[in-house]
Design an enzyme around this catalytic site. Structure first.
Site, mmCIF file in Angstrom:
data_model
loop_
_atom_site.group_PDB
_atom_site.id
_atom_site.type_symbol
_atom_site.label_atom_id
_atom_site.label_comp_id
_atom_site.label_asym_id
_atom_site.label_seq_id
_atom_site.Cartn_x
_atom_site.Cartn_y
_atom_site.Cartn_z
ATOM 1 N N CYS A 1 46.719 -77.716 40.254
ATOM 2 C CA CYS A 1 45.777 -76.684 39.466
ATOM 3 C C CYS A 1 46.308 -75.204 39.495
ATOM 4 O O CYS A 1 47.481 -74.988 38.859
ATOM 5 C CB CYS A 1 44.673 -76.816 39.923
ATOM 6 S SG CYS A 1 43.244 -76.239 38.942
ATOM 7 N N HIS B 1 43.009 -82.097 39.218
ATOM 8 C CA HIS B 1 43.004 -82.523 40.860
ATOM 9 C C HIS B 1 42.832 -83.884 41.193
ATOM 10 O O HIS B 1 42.021 -84.449 41.495
ATOM 11 C CB HIS B 1 41.569 -82.041 41.361
ATOM 12 C CG HIS B 1 41.632 -80.133 41.559
ATOM 13 N ND1 HIS B 1 41.959 -79.619 42.342
ATOM 14 C CD2 HIS B 1 41.201 -79.582 40.259
ATOM 15 C CE1 HIS B 1 41.942 -78.300 41.982
ATOM 16 N NE2 HIS B 1 41.428 -78.052 40.753
ATOM 17 N N GLU C 1 43.605 -85.105 44.013
ATOM 18 C CA GLU C 1 43.104 -85.584 45.476
ATOM 19 C C GLU C 1 41.636 -86.105 45.385
ATOM 20 O O GLU C 1 41.271 -86.770 46.140
ATOM 21 C CB GLU C 1 43.082 -84.225 46.181
ATOM 22 C CG GLU C 1 42.212 -83.020 45.841
ATOM 23 C CD GLU C 1 42.814 -82.055 44.701
ATOM 24 O OE1 GLU C 1 43.756 -82.617 44.126
ATOM 25 O OE2 GLU C 1 42.247 -80.902 44.659
HETATM 26 N N1 LIG Z 1 41.116 -74.924 40.554
HETATM 27 C C1 LIG Z 1 41.930 -74.124 40.533
HETATM 28 O O1 LIG Z 1 43.010 -74.121 41.176
HETATM 29 C C2 LIG Z 1 41.874 -73.166 39.449
HETATM 30 C C3 LIG Z 1 43.002 -72.461 39.092
HETATM 31 C C4 LIG Z 1 42.729 -71.251 38.330
HETATM 32 N N2 LIG Z 1 42.311 -70.175 39.258
HETATM 33 C C5 LIG Z 1 41.991 -71.311 37.102
HETATM 34 O O2 LIG Z 1 40.508 -71.040 36.994
HETATM 35 O O3 LIG Z 1 42.528 -71.769 36.124
#
Ligand SMILES: NC(=O)CC[C@H](N)C(=O)O
Length: 360
Positions: A167, A302, A304
């Site tokens: 992410c 994600h 995970e």
């Molecule tokens: N879950 C995250 O890593 C978010 C990444 C970034 N801050 C976004 O909002 O896109």
């Protein structure tokens, strides 16, 4: 016989075990399942099929070859902040028969400001980063530590150290590539600098800019592979995902507000950073790879969250395979020699590195 009105067969002795995989075995050995069935008045009686759990518990006890992973994050003193990432690393390490050693690196300690203000901390952080088998930049929000994360991604890319960006970690890899390779030195995410002349990561257009609540792109979404022959597609194929001709997709969970700017994708790809996974519109980048690198992968989702014992998330599996000295091949076997990574007891910025396979 009863103790305090509790029948003796319903009293379980829950003692310490070497790793968490032993817990179901401990409960089975003391017939906890039979006590529960009896209490619920259920009559069926099937022996719990715990062969896989037994094998995992024993494997975990026997692991000795370490794989050392740097977690470059913000809350390095609070490992629970990254619990699902740690669990995914554990699942992948077990699948590779490696003992996972996590080295916590506070991203701010890698930054130039730390060099001036806390030279010893800065030196220790870089020493740690230079001695790991893989570097992981997890998800995150806000600008604290971003420069340090960019430096970690740069180090991994230039030194061919396996890198997994989750992410924010993927967005960081894009910013770093823009700054260093495309020479757009002030390239940034608009999350950190709204006025950047080179916005390479931008607020998702369909999300309201004025409302913070309910504006995240959340939950399970499809990622379509643009090729079925890249590292990540091959890793997913090993877990039975199939498809071709635009129909090869995987479903993973999301939680973000920003995305790679589609306007810059052409330049990134021309310079060697490829986006092999996109959403159904083809405009939102989901997976990046650097084919010239042993394992440089970023995912907007994600993985995970869907990792399970015995079914590690494919991109975590590939990461640990690469960090263990072998690239994933078509059969998922690790072809390389074991990575050697010290004794697993070093200190990183005052936080002891942890050996975490199966720990509770
Ligand atoms: N879950 C995250 O890593 C978010 C990444 C970034 N801050 C976004 O909002 O896109």
């Amino acid at each position: 016989m009863q103790f305090c009105h509790v029948p003796a067969e319903q009293i379980l002795n829950i003692y310490d075990v070497p790793n968490i995989w032993h817990v179901p075995l401990l409960l089975r050995d003391q017939k906890a399942h039979l006590a529960i069935l009896k209490q619920l008045n259920l009559s069926f009686h099937i022996d719990p099929a715990l062969e896989e759990w037994t094998a995992r518990a024993e494997l975990c006890d026997s692991l000795s070859v370490p794989v050392k992973i740097a977690m470059v994050g913000k809350y390095t003193g609070l490992s629970d902040s990254y619990l699902s990432v740690i669990k995914a690393l554990v699942h992948a390490s077990l699948a590779c028969s490696r003992k996972l050693c996590v080295e916590w690196v506070a991203a701010t300690d890698l930054e130039n400001s730390a060099k001036i203000e806390q030279p010893a901390v800065y030196a220790a952080a870089w020493e740690t980063l230079k001695n790991v088998d893989g570097i992981l930049v997890p998800g995150g929000f806000g600008d604290r530590g971003v420069q340090g994360k960019i430096l970690a991604a740069k180090f991994a890319r230039e030194n061919k150290v396996p890198y997994l960006g989750v992410c924010l970690g993927m967005q960081i890899a894009v910013i770093e590539f823009c700054r260093t390779v495309l020479k757009l030195e002030s390239a940034d995410s608009t999350e950190f600098n709204v006025d950047t002349p080179h916005p390479c990561v931008i607020f998702m257009p369909e999300v309201s800019k004025t409302h913070m609540g309910g504006t995240m792109r959340l939950g399970s979404r499809k990622t379509y592979f643009t090729t079925s022959d890249c590292i990540t597609a091959n890793l997913y194929k090993l877990q039975g995902h199939q498809g071709s001709g635009g129909a090869f997709y995987v479903e993973e969970r999301h939680r973000h507000r920003y995305e790679v700017n589609p306007d810059i994708v052409g330049r990134l790809e021309a310079a060697g950073l490829h986006f092999f996974g996109k959403d159904e519109t083809g405009m939102r980048m989901e997976i990046l790879e650097l084919p010239e690198h042993p394992y440089f992968v970023g995912v907007q989702f994600h993985p995970e969250f869907k990792s399970r014992p015995g079914k590690p998330a494919p991109v975590f599996l590939g990461f640990i395979q690469a960090a263990s000295g072998g690239l994933p091949n078509a059969h998922g076997h690790n072809s390389g020699s074991p990575a050697c990574c010290g004794n697993g007891h070093s200190m990183a910025n005052g936080v002891a590195s942890e050996t975490v396979n199966g720990s509770v």
